[in-house]
Design an enzyme around this catalytic site. Structure first.
Site, PDB file in Angstrom:
ATOM      1  N   LYS A   1     102.240 -13.308  91.988  1.00 32.97           N
ATOM      2  CA  LYS A   1     102.650 -12.831  93.319  1.00 32.97           C
ATOM      3  C   LYS A   1     102.330 -11.353  93.479  1.00 32.97           C
ATOM      4  O   LYS A   1     102.472 -10.567  92.538  1.00 32.97           O
ATOM      5  CB  LYS A   1     104.161 -13.056  93.513  1.00 32.97           C
ATOM      6  CG  LYS A   1     104.606 -14.468  93.169  1.00 32.97           C
ATOM      7  CD  LYS A   1     106.068 -14.719  93.450  1.00 32.97           C
ATOM      8  CE  LYS A   1     106.523 -15.992  92.764  1.00 32.97           C
ATOM      9  NZ  LYS A   1     106.938 -15.812  91.360  1.00 32.97           N
TER      10      LYS A   1
ATOM     11  N   TYR B   1     107.571  -9.220  87.640  1.00 27.59           N
ATOM     12  CA  TYR B   1     108.359  -9.686  86.487  1.00 27.59           C
ATOM     13  C   TYR B   1     107.969  -8.933  85.210  1.00 27.59           C
ATOM     14  O   TYR B   1     108.646  -9.042  84.194  1.00 27.59           O
ATOM     15  CB  TYR B   1     108.182 -11.195  86.251  1.00 27.59           C
ATOM     16  CG  TYR B   1     108.554 -12.076  87.419  1.00 27.59           C
ATOM     17  CD1 TYR B   1     109.284 -11.582  88.491  1.00 27.59           C
ATOM     18  CD2 TYR B   1     108.172 -13.411  87.455  1.00 27.59           C
ATOM     19  CE1 TYR B   1     109.616 -12.393  89.572  1.00 27.59           C
ATOM     20  CE2 TYR B   1     108.503 -14.223  88.518  1.00 27.59           C
ATOM     21  CZ  TYR B   1     109.218 -13.704  89.583  1.00 27.59           C
ATOM     22  OH  TYR B   1     109.536 -14.503  90.641  1.00 27.59           O
TER      23      TYR B   1
ATOM     24  N   ASP C   1     104.608 -20.060  86.755  1.00 25.77           N
ATOM     25  CA  ASP C   1     104.915 -19.169  87.875  1.00 25.77           C
ATOM     26  C   ASP C   1     105.283 -17.800  87.335  1.00 25.77           C
ATOM     27  O   ASP C   1     106.217 -17.661  86.548  1.00 25.77           O
ATOM     28  CB  ASP C   1     106.099 -19.717  88.680  1.00 25.77           C
ATOM     29  CG  ASP C   1     106.386 -18.828  89.876  1.00 25.77           C
ATOM     30  OD1 ASP C   1     105.672 -18.969  90.888  1.00 25.77           O
ATOM     31  OD2 ASP C   1     107.297 -17.965  89.796  1.00 25.77           O
TER      32      ASP C   1
ATOM     33  N   HIS D   1     104.949 -11.847  97.802  1.00 26.02           N
ATOM     34  CA  HIS D   1     106.238 -12.102  97.148  1.00 26.02           C
ATOM     35  C   HIS D   1     107.406 -12.163  98.145  1.00 26.02           C
ATOM     36  O   HIS D   1     108.307 -12.989  98.009  1.00 26.02           O
ATOM     37  CB  HIS D   1     106.481 -11.022  96.094  1.00 26.02           C
ATOM     38  CG  HIS D   1     107.386 -11.441  94.994  1.00 26.02           C
ATOM     39  ND1 HIS D   1     107.205 -11.062  93.688  1.00 26.02           N
ATOM     40  CD2 HIS D   1     108.499 -12.219  94.985  1.00 26.02           C
ATOM     41  CE1 HIS D   1     108.161 -11.585  92.934  1.00 26.02           C
ATOM     42  NE2 HIS D   1     108.966 -12.290  93.703  1.00 26.02           N
TER      43      HIS D   1
HETATM   44  N1  LIG Z   1     109.739 -15.843  94.723  1.00 27.28           N
HETATM   45  C1  LIG Z   1     110.858 -15.265  94.390  1.00 27.28           C
HETATM   46  O1  LIG Z   1     111.344 -14.345  95.060  1.00 27.28           O
HETATM   47  C2  LIG Z   1     111.563 -15.729  93.161  1.00 27.28           C
HETATM   48  C3  LIG Z   1     112.884 -15.325  92.902  1.00 27.28           C
HETATM   49  C4  LIG Z   1     113.513 -15.780  91.765  1.00 27.28           C
HETATM   50  C5  LIG Z   1     112.840 -16.637  90.904  1.00 27.28           C
HETATM   51  N2  LIG Z   1     111.545 -16.995  91.150  1.00 27.28           N
HETATM   52  C6  LIG Z   1     110.785 -17.873  90.226  1.00 27.28           C
HETATM   53  O2  LIG Z   1     111.534 -19.060  90.058  1.00 27.28           O
HETATM   54  C7  LIG Z   1     111.766 -19.271  88.670  1.00 27.28           C
HETATM   55  C8  LIG Z   1     113.071 -20.014  88.472  1.00 27.28           C
HETATM   56  O3  LIG Z   1     114.148 -19.313  89.044  1.00 27.28           O
HETATM   57  P1  LIG Z   1     115.271 -18.589  88.164  1.00 27.28           P
HETATM   58  O4  LIG Z   1     114.719 -18.221  86.853  1.00 27.28           O
HETATM   59  O5  LIG Z   1     115.864 -17.534  89.015  1.00 27.28           O
HETATM   60  O6  LIG Z   1     116.406 -19.694  88.058  1.00 27.28           O
HETATM   61  P2  LIG Z   1     116.497 -21.189  87.492  1.00 27.28           P
HETATM   62  O7  LIG Z   1     115.224 -21.630  86.925  1.00 27.28           O
HETATM   63  O8  LIG Z   1     117.163 -21.982  88.559  1.00 27.28           O
HETATM   64  O9  LIG Z   1     117.579 -21.026  86.348  1.00 27.28           O
HETATM   65  C9  LIG Z   1     117.322 -20.288  85.206  1.00 27.28           C
HETATM   66  C10 LIG Z   1     118.667 -20.129  84.490  1.00 27.28           C
HETATM   67  O10 LIG Z   1     119.157 -21.424  84.135  1.00 27.28           O
HETATM   68  C11 LIG Z   1     119.294 -21.494  82.722  1.00 27.28           C
HETATM   69  N3  LIG Z   1     118.822 -22.820  82.324  1.00 27.28           N
HETATM   70  C12 LIG Z   1     117.540 -23.275  82.262  1.00 27.28           C
HETATM   71  N4  LIG Z   1     117.513 -24.569  81.885  1.00 27.28           N
HETATM   72  C13 LIG Z   1     118.802 -24.934  81.712  1.00 27.28           C
HETATM   73  C14 LIG Z   1     119.417 -26.132  81.307  1.00 27.28           C
HETATM   74  N5  LIG Z   1     118.701 -27.217  81.025  1.00 27.28           N
HETATM   75  N6  LIG Z   1     120.773 -26.153  81.217  1.00 27.28           N
HETATM   76  C15 LIG Z   1     121.505 -25.057  81.519  1.00 27.28           C
HETATM   77  N7  LIG Z   1     120.978 -23.887  81.913  1.00 27.28           N
HETATM   78  C16 LIG Z   1     119.642 -23.825  81.995  1.00 27.28           C
HETATM   79  C17 LIG Z   1     118.467 -20.380  82.157  1.00 27.28           C
HETATM   80  O11 LIG Z   1     119.045 -19.894  80.975  1.00 27.28           O
HETATM   81  P3  LIG Z   1     118.187 -19.796  79.615  1.00 27.28           P
HETATM   82  O12 LIG Z   1     116.928 -19.049  79.927  1.00 27.28           O
HETATM   83  O13 LIG Z   1     119.117 -19.050  78.715  1.00 27.28           O
HETATM   84  O14 LIG Z   1     117.943 -21.209  79.182  1.00 27.28           O
HETATM   85  C18 LIG Z   1     118.539 -19.319  83.243  1.00 27.28           C
HETATM   86  O15 LIG Z   1     119.745 -18.581  83.121  1.00 27.28           O
HETATM   87  C19 LIG Z   1     111.766 -17.853  88.106  1.00 27.28           C
HETATM   88  O16 LIG Z   1     111.670 -17.824  86.706  1.00 27.28           O
HETATM   89  C20 LIG Z   1     110.607 -17.265  88.847  1.00 27.28           C
HETATM   90  O17 LIG Z   1     109.387 -17.672  88.252  1.00 27.28           O
HETATM   91  C21 LIG Z   1     110.911 -16.563  92.279  1.00 27.28           C
END
Ligand SMILES: NC(=O)c1ccc[n+]([C@@H]2O[C@H](COP(=O)([O-])OP(=O)(O)OC[C@H]3O[C@@H](n4cnc5c(N)ncnc54)[C@H](OP(=O)(O)O)[C@@H]3O)[C@@H](O)[C@H]2O)c1
Length: 306
Positions: free
Chosen positions: A79, A54, A49, A112
Site C-alpha cells: 500500500k 508497516y 498483505d 492506504h
Molecule cells: N488497510 C488498512 O488500513 C489495514 C488496517 C489494519 C490491518 N490491515 C491488514 O489486515 C491484516 C489483518 O488485520 P489485523 O492484523 O489488524 O487483525 P486480525 O488479523 O483480525 O487479528 C490479528 C490478531 O488476532 C490474533 N490472532 C490471529 N489468529 C488468531 C487465532 N487463531 N486465535 C486467536 N487470536 C488470533 C493475533 O495475535 P497473534 O499474532 O499473537 O497470533 C493478532 O493479535 C493486517 O495484518 C494488515 O495486513 C490493513
C-alpha cells in the site's frame, strides 16, 4: 498467475485471479516477518498483505525468497502511504516499495487511506497507480478504507475502477453500506482485522476490553463445528464472498486460520453472526483520517498502526 495454494481464487474486475485467503503483516516485527512469511508460504498461503507503513516490506521480500515458492505463484499486495500522496511522490514510493520487497512488479497496489482534507493529492496518487498499471508494473490497482463518497469522488476524476477496497470489517462492524458501495461498482471487498485484531490496540477512552473471539455466539458455533473461534469468523467472511488477511505471529494459528474450507455455516448460523454487528469501529474513521490525525494516533499508541 498465482497458484491457489490452500486458498480458492477469485477473479478481479480486470480479469486477474487473486487468492481469497492470505496473511496480514501489520504488527509483525522486523525480527519475525521474514520467518512468518516463509512459514505461511511453505504452508499453503499465496496472498501476502503488507504496506510501506508497516515497516516490514524488506523482511516480507526476504521471507518470499527463503520460501522457495516462485514469485509468479505469489500474490503480493502493498500500500502507498498517505505521506507519499501526489503523482511524482507516488511513483517514487512505488519504486522504493518494490525495491524493498525485491520484486519487479506488484500484484496489487492500494492507496492506504483516503485523505478527505486534501483529496486532490489522493486523486493524483491514484493517477500514478493508473500509469504504473498501464506500464504493466502492477497487475491490479485499488484502494483501502474508502467510503462510498470517497469512491465516487475518485471515480469521477480517474479512469480505472479500483479492483478492490480493503476496509475494516468483522462481525462487530459488518459494513453493510460499504460492501454495497463496492459491489455496485464491481469492486471486491477485502476485510482488514477480519477476526477483530484491531481491538487489541484499543483507544484509551475504551475502558472495557472488546474480544470478538470470546463472544458467546462465536464460541458456541466453534464448539458445535469443532473449529476455533477465528475459523468460524473467517468462514463467515468467506461465505459472504470477501477476501481475508488475518495476521498471526504464531505458527499454529497460521496453520489453523487458513483451514476453513472443509466446513460450512448454515444460513441461520450466518444470520446469527450477522446479528452481532454493533457498528463498532476499532480503527480510525476514514471520513476524517489525515496525516496529523495519523501522527497523533501513532504517538498515543506508540506503535505502528494501520
Ligand atoms: N488497510 C488498512 O488500513 C489495514 C488496517 C489494519 C490491518 N490491515 C491488514 O489486515 C491484516 C489483518 O488485520 P489485523 O492484523 O489488524 O487483525 P486480525 O488479523 O483480525 O487479528 C490479528 C490478531 O488476532 C490474533 N490472532 C490471529 N489468529 C488468531 C487465532 N487463531 N486465535 C486467536 N487470536 C488470533 C493475533 O495475535 P497473534 O499474532 O499473537 O497470533 C493478532 O493479535 C493486517 O495484518 C494488515 O495486513 C490493513
Amino acid at each position: 498467475m498465482p497458484a491457489a495454494g490452500k486458498s480458492p481464487l477469485t477473479r478481479l474486475n480486470n480479469g486477474i485471479d487473486m487468492p481469497v485467503f492470505g496473511v496480514g503483516t501489520l504488527a509483525m516485527t522486523t525480527f519475525q516477518a521474514a520467518d512468518l512469511v516463509n512459514f505461511a508460504l511453505r504452508n499453503g498461503y499465496r496472498l501476502i498483505d503488507t504496506a510501506k507503513n508497516y515497516g516490514v516490506e524488506k523482511e516480507v521480500g526476504a521471507g518470499i525468497v527463503r520460501s522457495g515458492v516462485p514469485r509468479s505463484e505469489i500474490f503480493i499486495t502493498t500500500k502507498l502511504w498517505i505521506e507519499d500522496y501526489g503523482y511524482d511522490e507516488a511513483l517514487r514510493a512505488f519504486d522504493r516499495s518494490i525495491s524493498a520487497l525485491g520484486v519487479e512488479y506488484l500484484d496489487l497496489y492500494l492507496l492506504h487511506w483516503p485523505v478527505p482534507s486534501d483529496f486532490g493529492k489522493t486523486i493524483a496518487a491514484y493517477k500514478a497507480l493508473e500509469k504504473l498499471y498501464a506500464d504493466k508494473r502492477i497487475r491490479a490497482i485499488g484502494v483501502s478504507n474508502f467510503q462510498a463518497d470517497h469512491l465516487k469522488r475518485l471515480m469521477d476524476s480517474t479512469d480505472i475502477v479500483p479492483a478492490l477496497n480493503q476496509i475494516e470489517l468483522h462481525p462487530y462492524l459488518s459494513q453493510k453500506h460499504g460492501r454495497q458501495a463496492n459491489e455496485q461498482h464491481g469492486i471486491k471487498t477485502e476485510s482488514w482485522s477480519p477476526i477483530g485484531g484491531v481491538f487489541v490496540n484499543l483507544p484509551k477512552e475504551w475502558t472495557r476490553p472488546v474480544r470478538l473471539l470470546e463472544d458467546a455466539a462465536i464460541v458456541d458455533l466453534a464448539q458445535k463445528h469443532r473449529k476455533t473461534a477465528a475459523q468460524i469468523v473467517l468462514r463467515w467472511h468467506n461465505q459472504q464472498g470477501r477476501i481475508v488477511i488475518p495476521k498471526s505471529q504464531h505458527y499454529e494459528r497460521l496453520l489453523a486460520n487458513i483451514d476453513i474450507f472443509d466446513f460450512k455455516l448454515s444460513a441461520d448460523e450466518m444470520a446469527a453472526i450477522d446479528a452481532l454487528n454493533r457498528d463498532l469501529r476499532g480503527g480510525p474513521d476514514p471520513g476524517s483520517f489525515d496525516i496529523p490525525a495519523f501522527r497523533a494516533l501513532a504517538a498515543r499508541r506508540q506503535v505502528r498502526v494501520y
